[in-house]
Design a protein around this motif. Structure first.
Motif, PDB file in Angstrom:
ATOM      1  N   LEU A  34       0.546  -0.891  -0.133  1.00  0.00           N
ATOM      2  CA  LEU A  34      -0.308  -0.110  -0.244  1.00  0.00           C
ATOM      3  C   LEU A  34       0.544   1.209  -0.391  1.00  0.00           C
ATOM      4  N   ILE A  35       0.536   2.148  -0.898  1.00  0.00           N
ATOM      5  CA  ILE A  35       1.720   3.220  -0.882  1.00  0.00           C
ATOM      6  C   ILE A  35       0.137   4.504  -0.680  1.00  0.00           C
ATOM      7  N   LEU A  36       0.980   5.451  -0.259  1.00  0.00           N
ATOM      8  CA  LEU A  36       0.769   6.744   0.676  1.00  0.00           C
ATOM      9  C   LEU A  36       0.962   7.692   0.562  1.00  0.00           C
ATOM     10  N   ASP A  37       0.128   8.639  -0.151  1.00  0.00           N
ATOM     11  CA  ASP A  37       1.717  10.451   0.466  1.00  0.00           C
ATOM     12  C   ASP A  37       0.955  11.347   2.159  1.00  0.00           C
ATOM     13  N   PRO A  38       1.328  11.660   2.209  1.00  0.00           N
ATOM     14  CA  PRO A  38       1.550  12.303   3.505  1.00  0.00           C
ATOM     15  C   PRO A  38      -0.306  12.301   4.227  1.00  0.00           C
ATOM     16  N   PHE A  39      -0.510  13.319   3.242  1.00  0.00           N
ATOM     17  CA  PHE A  39      -2.470  12.748   3.408  1.00  0.00           C
ATOM     18  C   PHE A  39      -3.490  12.083   3.752  1.00  0.00           C
ATOM     19  N   THR A  40      -2.617  11.305   2.581  1.00  0.00           N
ATOM     20  CA  THR A  40      -3.231   9.601   2.962  1.00  0.00           C
ATOM     21  C   THR A  40      -3.194   9.052   4.523  1.00  0.00           C
ATOM     22  N   THR A  41      -1.649   9.342   4.227  1.00  0.00           N
ATOM     23  CA  THR A  41      -1.251   8.453   5.256  1.00  0.00           C
ATOM     24  C   THR A  41      -2.085   8.582   7.027  1.00  0.00           C
ATOM     25  N   LYS A  42      -1.967  10.562   6.691  1.00  0.00           N
ATOM     26  CA  LYS A  42      -2.933  10.662   8.169  1.00  0.00           C
ATOM     27  C   LYS A  42      -4.344  10.449   8.309  1.00  0.00           C
ATOM     28  N   LEU A  43      -4.666  10.413   7.477  1.00  0.00           N
ATOM     29  CA  LEU A  43      -6.895   9.589   7.229  1.00  0.00           C
ATOM     30  C   LEU A  43      -6.281   8.075   7.312  1.00  0.00           C
ATOM     31  N   LEU A  44      -5.351   7.503   6.988  1.00  0.00           N
ATOM     32  CA  LEU A  44      -5.734   6.068   7.039  1.00  0.00           C
ATOM     33  C   LEU A  44      -5.475   5.856   8.392  1.00  0.00           C
ATOM     34  N   SER A  45      -4.000   6.540   9.433  1.00  0.00           N
ATOM     35  CA  SER A  45      -3.837   6.796  10.499  1.00  0.00           C
ATOM     36  C   SER A  45      -4.893   6.820  11.621  1.00  0.00           C
ATOM     37  N   SER A  46      -5.397   8.129  11.038  1.00  0.00           N
ATOM     38  CA  SER A  46      -6.772   8.378  12.362  1.00  0.00           C
ATOM     39  C   SER A  46      -7.685   7.233  11.757  1.00  0.00           C
ATOM     40  N   CYS A  47      -7.976   6.546  11.166  1.00  0.00           N
ATOM     41  CA  CYS A  47      -9.503   5.804  11.257  1.00  0.00           C
ATOM     42  C   CYS A  47      -8.646   3.781  10.968  1.00  0.00           C
ATOM     43  N   CYS A  48      -7.660   3.311  11.105  1.00  0.00           N
ATOM     44  CA  CYS A  48      -7.708   2.128  11.643  1.00  0.00           C
ATOM     45  C   CYS A  48      -5.697   2.379  11.977  1.00  0.00           C
ATOM     46  N   LYS A  49      -5.992   0.892  12.227  1.00  0.00           N
ATOM     47  CA  LYS A  49      -3.880   0.435  12.310  1.00  0.00           C
ATOM     48  C   LYS A  49      -4.062  -0.108  11.453  1.00  0.00           C
ATOM     49  N   MET A  50      -2.329  -0.590  11.757  1.00  0.00           N
ATOM     50  CA  MET A  50      -1.519  -1.499  10.970  1.00  0.00           C
ATOM     51  C   MET A  50      -2.276  -3.400  11.341  1.00  0.00           C
ATOM     52  N   SER A  51      -2.270  -3.748  11.727  1.00  0.00           N
ATOM     53  CA  SER A  51      -2.897  -4.912  12.175  1.00  0.00           C
ATOM     54  C   SER A  51      -4.741  -4.915  11.575  1.00  0.00           C
ATOM     55  N   ASP A  52      -5.031  -3.810  10.733  1.00  0.00           N
ATOM     56  CA  ASP A  52      -6.139  -4.113  10.224  1.00  0.00           C
ATOM     57  C   ASP A  52      -5.905  -4.393   9.014  1.00  0.00           C
ATOM     58  N   LEU A  53      -4.498  -3.786   8.360  1.00  0.00           N
ATOM     59  CA  LEU A  53      -4.706  -3.898   7.167  1.00  0.00           C
ATOM     60  C   LEU A  53      -3.769  -5.035   6.662  1.00  0.00           C
ATOM     61  N   MET A  54      -3.461  -5.555   7.364  1.00  0.00           N
ATOM     62  CA  MET A  54      -2.503  -6.507   7.409  1.00  0.00           C
ATOM     63  C   MET A  54      -3.499  -8.229   7.730  1.00  0.00           C
ATOM     64  N   SER A  55      -4.363  -7.337   8.347  1.00  0.00           N
ATOM     65  CA  SER A  55      -5.810  -8.680   8.191  1.00  0.00           C
ATOM     66  C   SER A  55      -6.985  -8.722   6.794  1.00  0.00           C
ATOM     67  N   GLU A  56      -6.252  -7.221   5.869  1.00  0.00           N
ATOM     68  CA  GLU A  56      -6.463  -7.235   4.717  1.00  0.00           C
ATOM     69  C   GLU A  56      -6.141  -7.147   3.354  1.00  0.00           C
TER      70      GLU A  56
END
Length: 592
Positions: A34-56
């Motif tokens: 998953l490749i993110l820019d600074p805004f989307t990094t902030k957006l994703l970290s505001s609503c999920c955790k790395m473990s949520d992404l791993m499970s996907e």
């Protein structure tokens, strides 16, 4: 997901990301980057955790702008803003030697044709999916969003600004993506005599109409049970300047909390840090309470912990099943213990400041803001209230805040009087802290003959409040009037037609006591979205929750370009006199 994010805007945003980006990519079972820019990094970290992404099935999260090792056997998901900088970085990944097997591209908002054509030109054979998912706002809390743009303040209010229209245009786009994410097509209203609010209302309304012209099924979307009110910071200069005594507002004003991170020293002297967000359930429970209640509750919680530690030791026997039970409870127990320790420390920090000087300041500030003393007697001579503050050894910032409250209470003062005050506070070289409020439409200098009427406020004399917390933000009056359909149409013109729920039918009183209904029941009701041009304060954020709590049938959501603290706002006000070049160099330095 942690329970703190299980409701409100963050949950909605995460669900939207899962339903679009994740679902698309699940069709192929392989692990992805998953490749993110600074805004989307902030957006994703505001609503999920790395473990949520791993499970996907997302195994690595990378920064679009950093050099990355090629992984040619893996597919990459690009979640980014539709800017030339992002698109160029994307093209560079595939133009000469592809870094990944294929690309799934998701833009936060509409991608301009020239950028899209560029991508097609160089990377067409690698792009499997290219979508715009309409999500360019930041979910800050359950009922609070921002546009993640503190610079908008200078762009909109600086007389030397060169990008005001472009900034309003961008904010309008972001507001449309908020409405789209909430699946709302609201009626739009704005506060009369506020030029930027009117411009933004027009932009948002036109863009919403365009966005909802045709949905995927080819049908035009009708207005939903929602209303969007647009207002400017100048409607209430008092709330962001006052010393607040509710926990969250007080902590962000008095304690150095950067990026929602509170740093403190543990008992053993080690440096610790804690994130103040909705994963911390104790924070969610305490953040809007008065500091006196917070201190009392934390003491009780600490007692509970020591009591629960003693449990199980009472009979002296430790059986295997006892031990197993204890082990099961350990992680949750440790988390609770940590949360309680953090808030014990943070509340103590707040109380320390309060005892040192804030308590004395608060009485004068409240009298000036409310216009009445504790007994409800009108303050006839605000200067007598202000003088003790000026004569005491408070910090310059605190004195500036008091002088501003004095000026706001009078709706402006004479040039001569202002000069005396500025000399008193010794800010002859920094008078912009006070004078620049005029750029927000707040009267600072008025002639003695000029009399301007202050807007009438709701009568809250029956409300139970602490003596040092008598002020209620103006936005709370607006929220309650809107929910009760009492907003004057000349003061709050309609930019577009209003849905049925907001034209006088089914109005409910924000003061009425309602039967408690579940969260889901409330979701079926209507939504009131409030956007403040120029920043919102923590006390105004609190009002959204209070009104929603009182009126179960309507959810209030509040947002702005950014969230204000008193110090930050004063610095922004002072900087309004600087030209764009000066502001530009500061930004350059902070990005370096």
């Amino acid at each position: 997901m942690a329970t703190g994010s299980d409701h409100g805007l963050k949950r909605i945003v995460w669900k939207r990301i899962k339903d679009t980006i994740i679902t698309d990519c699940k069709k192929s079972e392989v692990w992805k980057v998953l490749i993110l820019d600074p805004f989307t990094t902030k957006l994703l970290s505001s609503c999920c955790k790395m473990s949520d992404l791993m499970s996907e099935k997302i195994t690595i999260v990378e920064d679009l702008f950093k050099s990355r090792e090629p992984v040619p056997e893996m597919k990459a998901i690009y979640f980014m803003s539709p800017t030339a900088k992002c698109v160029d970085a994307f093209i560079a990944d595939f133009k000469t030697k592809p870094k990944y097997k294929a690309a799934y591209v998701y833009f936060t908002d509409y991608c301009p044709d020239d950028l899209f054509n560029n991508m097609k030109l160089y990377c067409a054979k690698y792009i499997r999916v290219c979508k715009e998912i309409n999500m360019s706002f930041m979910p800050q809390e359950a009922q609070v969003f921002t546009c993640d743009n503190p610079g908008a303040f200078q762009s909109i209010y600086s007389p030397k600004s060169q990008d005001k229209n472009k900034t309003l245009e961008t904010l309008a786009d972001q507001l449309v993506t908020l409405c789209a994410t909430l699946d709302e097509y609201p009626g739009v209203r704005y506060k009369n005599n506020m030029v930027n609010a009117k411009t933004l209302a027009e932009l948002v309304d036109n863009k919403l109409a365009k966005h909802y012209e045709l949905d995927d099924s080819g049908k035009k979307k009708d207005k939903t049970q929602a209303q969007l009110l647009i207002v400017e910071r100048g409607i209430d200069p008092v709330s962001p300047i006052l010393h607040e005594l509710t926990y969250q507002a007080m902590a962000y004003d008095l304690v150095d909390i950067q990026n929602d991170t509170y740093k403190y020293k543990a008992k053993d002297g080690s440096e610790k840090q804690a994130l103040l967000n909705e994963d911390d359930m104790l924070w969610v429970k305490l953040r809007h309470k008065h500091i006196a209640d917070v201190s009392e509750q934390i003491r009780k919680l600490v007692k509970e912990i020591s009591a629960s530690k003693k449990e199980g030791k009472s009979d002296g026997k430790i059986t295997i099943s006892n031990l197993a039970q204890m082990m099961k409870k350990m992680p949750a127990f440790r988390k609770q213990l940590t949360e309680k320790t953090i808030h014990l420390q943070l509340a103590e920090d707040c109380m320390q400041h309060f005892a040192n000087n804030v308590e004395k300041l608060c009485k004068a500030e409240q009298d000036l803001a409310v216009g009445l003393d504790v007994e409800g007697v009108k303050v006839k001579d605000p200067m007598r209230t202000l003088l003790p503050v000026l004569l005491n050894p408070y910090s310059t910032h605190d004195k500036i805040r008091a002088v501003l409250l004095y000026i706001f209470s009078l709706n402006g003062t004479t040039d001569e009087n202002l000069s005396k005050l500025i000399q008193h506070v010794k800010i002859e070289d920094e008078r912009e802290f006070i004078l620049n409020w005029k750029e927000l439409g707040v009267p600072i200098i008025t002639s003695p003959s000029f009399f301007s009427r202050k807007p009438t406020r709701r009568d809250r004399s029956q409300d139970q409040t602490y003596n040092l917390s008598r002020w209620t933000p103006v936005i709370k009056d607006v929220m309650e009037d809107a929910v009760e359909n009492k907003l004057d149409t000349t003061e709050w013109p309609h930019q577009s037609e209003c849905p049925a729920a907001w034209n006088g039918s089914g109005a409910v009183s924000a003061r009425q006591k309602h039967k408690a209904s579940s969260q889901d029941d409330r979701r079926t009701g209507s939504r009131l979205i409030i956007f403040v041009v120029g920043g919102i304060s923590y006390s105004e954020m609190r009002c959204a929750y209070e009104v929603t709590q009182a009126v179960k049938s309507c959810e209030v959501i509040i947002g702005s370009s950014h969230i204000l603290t008193p110090t930050g706002l004063l610095d922004d006000i002072k900087a309004l006199s600087k030209g764009p070049m000066e502001t530009f160099t500061i930004e350059e330095r902070s990005n370096a």
